[in-house]
Design a protein around this motif. Sequence first.
Motif, PDB file in Angstrom:
ATOM      1  N   GLU A  17     -10.495  20.289  28.197  1.00 48.02           N
ATOM      2  CA  GLU A  17      -9.623  19.463  27.350  1.00 48.02           C
ATOM      3  C   GLU A  17     -10.123  19.421  25.900  1.00 48.02           C
ATOM      4  O   GLU A  17      -9.550  18.711  25.065  1.00 48.02           O
ATOM      5  N   GLY A  18     -11.195  20.155  25.614  1.00 52.54           N
ATOM      6  CA  GLY A  18     -11.717  20.184  24.259  1.00 52.54           C
ATOM      7  C   GLY A  18     -12.653  19.044  23.921  1.00 52.54           C
ATOM      8  O   GLY A  18     -12.940  18.801  22.749  1.00 52.54           O
ATOM      9  N   LYS A  19     -13.147  18.326  24.933  1.00 49.63           N
ATOM     10  CA  LYS A  19     -14.062  17.207  24.697  1.00 49.63           C
ATOM     11  C   LYS A  19     -15.494  17.637  25.027  1.00 49.63           C
ATOM     12  O   LYS A  19     -15.714  18.460  25.925  1.00 49.63           O
ATOM     13  N   ARG A  20     -16.447  17.044  24.309  1.00 52.89           N
ATOM     14  CA  ARG A  20     -17.863  17.346  24.547  1.00 52.89           C
ATOM     15  C   ARG A  20     -18.245  17.023  25.996  1.00 52.89           C
ATOM     16  O   ARG A  20     -17.907  15.951  26.512  1.00 52.89           O
ATOM     17  N   ILE A  21     -18.931  17.948  26.643  1.00 54.64           N
ATOM     18  CA  ILE A  21     -19.363  17.733  28.033  1.00 54.64           C
ATOM     19  C   ILE A  21     -20.537  16.747  28.061  1.00 54.64           C
ATOM     20  O   ILE A  21     -21.458  16.833  27.254  1.00 54.64           O
ATOM     21  N   HIS A  22     -20.464  15.799  29.004  1.00 54.54           N
ATOM     22  CA  HIS A  22     -21.563  14.842  29.216  1.00 54.54           C
ATOM     23  C   HIS A  22     -21.983  14.889  30.678  1.00 54.54           C
ATOM     24  O   HIS A  22     -21.426  14.188  31.525  1.00 54.54           O
ATOM     25  N   ALA A  23     -22.966  15.741  30.966  1.00 55.47           N
ATOM     26  CA  ALA A  23     -23.522  15.840  32.323  1.00 55.47           C
ATOM     27  C   ALA A  23     -25.012  16.116  32.171  1.00 55.47           C
ATOM     28  O   ALA A  23     -25.504  17.189  32.499  1.00 55.47           O
ATOM     29  N   HIS A  24     -25.722  15.106  31.646  1.00 56.00           N
ATOM     30  CA  HIS A  24     -27.119  15.295  31.259  1.00 56.00           C
ATOM     31  C   HIS A  24     -28.077  14.925  32.378  1.00 56.00           C
ATOM     32  O   HIS A  24     -27.809  14.051  33.194  1.00 56.00           O
ATOM     33  N   GLY A  25     -29.216  15.601  32.397  1.00 53.49           N
ATOM     34  CA  GLY A  25     -30.265  15.273  33.349  1.00 53.49           C
ATOM     35  C   GLY A  25     -29.866  15.492  34.789  1.00 53.49           C
ATOM     36  O   GLY A  25     -30.498  14.956  35.692  1.00 53.49           O
ATOM     37  N   GLY A  39     -23.970  14.784  35.885  1.00 55.77           N
ATOM     38  CA  GLY A  39     -25.122  14.250  35.187  1.00 55.77           C
ATOM     39  C   GLY A  39     -24.793  12.950  34.473  1.00 55.77           C
ATOM     40  O   GLY A  39     -23.707  12.369  34.636  1.00 55.77           O
ATOM     41  N   GLU A  40     -25.753  12.491  33.685  1.00 60.02           N
ATOM     42  CA  GLU A  40     -25.596  11.240  32.949  1.00 60.02           C
ATOM     43  C   GLU A  40     -24.466  11.375  31.924  1.00 60.02           C
ATOM     44  O   GLU A  40     -24.431  12.339  31.167  1.00 60.02           O
ATOM     45  N   ASN A  41     -23.576  10.389  31.922  1.00 64.14           N
ATOM     46  CA  ASN A  41     -22.510  10.342  30.921  1.00 64.14           C
ATOM     47  C   ASN A  41     -23.032   9.556  29.715  1.00 64.14           C
ATOM     48  O   ASN A  41     -23.190   8.346  29.772  1.00 64.14           O
ATOM     49  N   LYS A  42     -23.296  10.264  28.618  1.00 63.78           N
ATOM     50  CA  LYS A  42     -23.889   9.652  27.426  1.00 63.78           C
ATOM     51  C   LYS A  42     -22.875   9.492  26.300  1.00 63.78           C
ATOM     52  O   LYS A  42     -23.271   9.305  25.141  1.00 63.78           O
ATOM     53  N   GLU A  43     -21.579   9.555  26.617  1.00 65.76           N
ATOM     54  CA  GLU A  43     -20.571   9.562  25.550  1.00 65.76           C
ATOM     55  C   GLU A  43     -20.599   8.295  24.697  1.00 65.76           C
ATOM     56  O   GLU A  43     -20.215   8.324  23.528  1.00 65.76           O
ATOM     57  N   LYS A  44     -21.043   7.178  25.273  1.00 70.25           N
ATOM     58  CA  LYS A  44     -21.049   5.910  24.529  1.00 70.25           C
ATOM     59  C   LYS A  44     -22.461   5.470  24.124  1.00 70.25           C
ATOM     60  O   LYS A  44     -22.639   4.378  23.606  1.00 70.25           O
ATOM     61  N   SER A  45     -23.440   6.340  24.345  1.00 73.61           N
ATOM     62  CA  SER A  45     -24.844   5.949  24.141  1.00 73.61           C
ATOM     63  C   SER A  45     -25.296   6.176  22.701  1.00 73.61           C
ATOM     64  O   SER A  45     -26.260   6.892  22.436  1.00 73.61           O
ATOM     65  N   THR A  46     -24.611   5.541  21.774  1.00 79.44           N
ATOM     66  CA  THR A  46     -24.988   5.646  20.377  1.00 79.44           C
ATOM     67  C   THR A  46     -26.016   4.571  20.043  1.00 79.44           C
ATOM     68  O   THR A  46     -26.025   3.502  20.663  1.00 79.44           O
ATOM     69  N   VAL A  56     -22.068   8.320  36.018  1.00 75.76           N
ATOM     70  CA  VAL A  56     -22.355   9.731  36.306  1.00 75.76           C
ATOM     71  C   VAL A  56     -21.046  10.500  36.261  1.00 75.76           C
ATOM     72  O   VAL A  56     -20.089  10.156  36.969  1.00 75.76           O
ATOM     73  N   ARG A  57     -20.996  11.517  35.402  1.00 77.85           N
ATOM     74  CA  ARG A  57     -19.769  12.305  35.215  1.00 77.85           C
ATOM     75  C   ARG A  57     -19.910  13.634  35.926  1.00 77.85           C
ATOM     76  O   ARG A  57     -21.015  14.166  36.066  1.00 77.85           O
ATOM     77  N   GLY A  71     -14.099  13.360  35.910  1.00 77.53           N
ATOM     78  CA  GLY A  71     -14.243  11.919  35.717  1.00 77.53           C
ATOM     79  C   GLY A  71     -15.580  11.371  36.173  1.00 77.53           C
ATOM     80  O   GLY A  71     -16.518  12.108  36.483  1.00 77.53           O
ATOM     81  N   LEU A  72     -15.631  10.039  36.228  1.00 81.15           N
ATOM     82  CA  LEU A  72     -16.856   9.328  36.603  1.00 81.15           C
ATOM     83  C   LEU A  72     -16.925   9.219  38.120  1.00 81.15           C
ATOM     84  O   LEU A  72     -16.192   8.460  38.730  1.00 81.15           O
ATOM     85  N   ILE A  73     -17.823  10.005  38.722  1.00 80.00           N
ATOM     86  CA  ILE A  73     -17.940   9.931  40.183  1.00 80.00           C
ATOM     87  C   ILE A  73     -18.766   8.718  40.591  1.00 80.00           C
ATOM     88  O   ILE A  73     -18.640   8.213  41.702  1.00 80.00           O
ATOM     89  N   ILE A  74     -19.631   8.238  39.681  1.00 80.53           N
ATOM     90  CA  ILE A  74     -20.311   6.947  39.858  1.00 80.53           C
ATOM     91  C   ILE A  74     -20.070   6.157  38.574  1.00 80.53           C
ATOM     92  O   ILE A  74     -20.757   6.366  37.571  1.00 80.53           O
ATOM     93  N   PRO A  75     -19.058   5.290  38.562  1.00 81.73           N
ATOM     94  CA  PRO A  75     -18.744   4.553  37.334  1.00 81.73           C
ATOM     95  C   PRO A  75     -19.790   3.482  37.054  1.00 81.73           C
ATOM     96  O   PRO A  75     -20.474   3.006  37.968  1.00 81.73           O
ATOM     97  N   PRO A  76     -19.917   3.069  35.790  1.00 82.86           N
ATOM     98  CA  PRO A  76     -20.813   1.960  35.489  1.00 82.86           C
ATOM     99  C   PRO A  76     -20.235   0.649  36.037  1.00 82.86           C
ATOM    100  O   PRO A  76     -19.023   0.516  36.181  1.00 82.86           O
ATOM    101  N   ASP A  77     -21.118  -0.278  36.354  1.00 84.14           N
ATOM    102  CA  ASP A  77     -20.696  -1.618  36.781  1.00 84.14           C
ATOM    103  C   ASP A  77     -20.631  -2.493  35.529  1.00 84.14           C
ATOM    104  O   ASP A  77     -21.656  -2.909  34.995  1.00 84.14           O
ATOM    105  N   LEU A  78     -19.422  -2.749  35.060  1.00 81.53           N
ATOM    106  CA  LEU A  78     -19.246  -3.490  33.816  1.00 81.53           C
ATOM    107  C   LEU A  78     -19.288  -5.003  34.022  1.00 81.53           C
ATOM    108  O   LEU A  78     -19.413  -5.759  33.053  1.00 81.53           O
ATOM    109  N   GLU A  79     -19.163  -5.448  35.270  1.00 84.89           N
ATOM    110  CA  GLU A  79     -19.043  -6.885  35.548  1.00 84.89           C
ATOM    111  C   GLU A  79     -20.391  -7.573  35.721  1.00 84.89           C
ATOM    112  O   GLU A  79     -20.598  -8.683  35.240  1.00 84.89           O
TER     113      GLU A  79
END
Length: 351
Positions: A17-25, A39-46, A56-57, A71-79
Amino acid sequence: MANQSSIRPGQVWLDTEGKRIHAHGGSIITVGDTFYWYGENKEKSTPGSGIWHYGVRCYASKDLYNWEDKGLIIPPDLEDENSSLHPSKFVDRPHIIYNRFTKKYVCWLKIMQPDASQKSTVLVADDILGPYTIVRDGIKPLGMSAGDFDLVVDPHDGKAYYFFERVHSEMIVADLTDDYTDVTGYYSTHFPQPHPPFVREAPAHFYRKGLHYLVTSGTTGYFPNPSEVACSKLYHGPYEVLGNPHVNDASNTSFGSQICSVFKHPHKKDLYIALADRWVTEHVPGNPKTYEEAAERFDQIFNPDKGLDPTVDHFNPVDTSKADFVWLPFRFDGKMAYLDWKDEWRVEDYE
């Protein structure tokens, strides 16, 4: 998006889709005729965001060049701010193995703690893409603080092994239970070192021609350092250290990267690919510019004779949302495994 037809180490890698891949470590697992890279999804880790990870993406590909975001196979727990999966928690290095006996995909996560100790969380799923359920949380395998790791399944008997850095100390090889969600208690120790930067971390295992190989890095955080290759006839060693695989790497930084796993191409005779992260893609003032600077600073922090507090962060934040990947094929000469720099290479060039 135009189809990619090669691997270009160190260049920005975009998905279909033209987006930077985030599958780190992370690593690649083959299911049927599809490669899944997770791997680790670091798209928001600024820096300043308070977000260490965003789940985990996973990406899917047939050719290792073009990756579709699954997509996120293990989504973050935001709650739940206390959850191991909350974005503020230091979740690193997802590794997934398939258990052919239980028919489960088993994922281990390393989670650094505020006091610099590290714990593990284990999840299982019926499908590589999830959903994953936590079955063990906040554990210390063998009662140890378990850092960077790799998971390995013997292809013959299905027995699984857990290679991990006993934090700031030595490398551990531990047998996993039959369901792969815990350790049995049997383990061996390797590469003892007094403290960072000398401690070996980021173990990546592969097996070739009767030898178990273990590639490790030194301990200098996100700042790259020289890799080391060792081999043994047995999972539990003893391991013979063979040296730095990176050829003509004058910078002593593993070509500016840290290897997180080694992927054996299932359809090639002898193609083993070092998957590595280039965590630092731009220099931040106040941070080390060279490996030697980073190593000296880590020695100052962790050497008890120098008396500095290891819980104090002496570095400015690295923007891991801009991290890239360095994938290179191994070249073998006798026992030694070498990595030569390539601006571009193709899987098709290997038998």
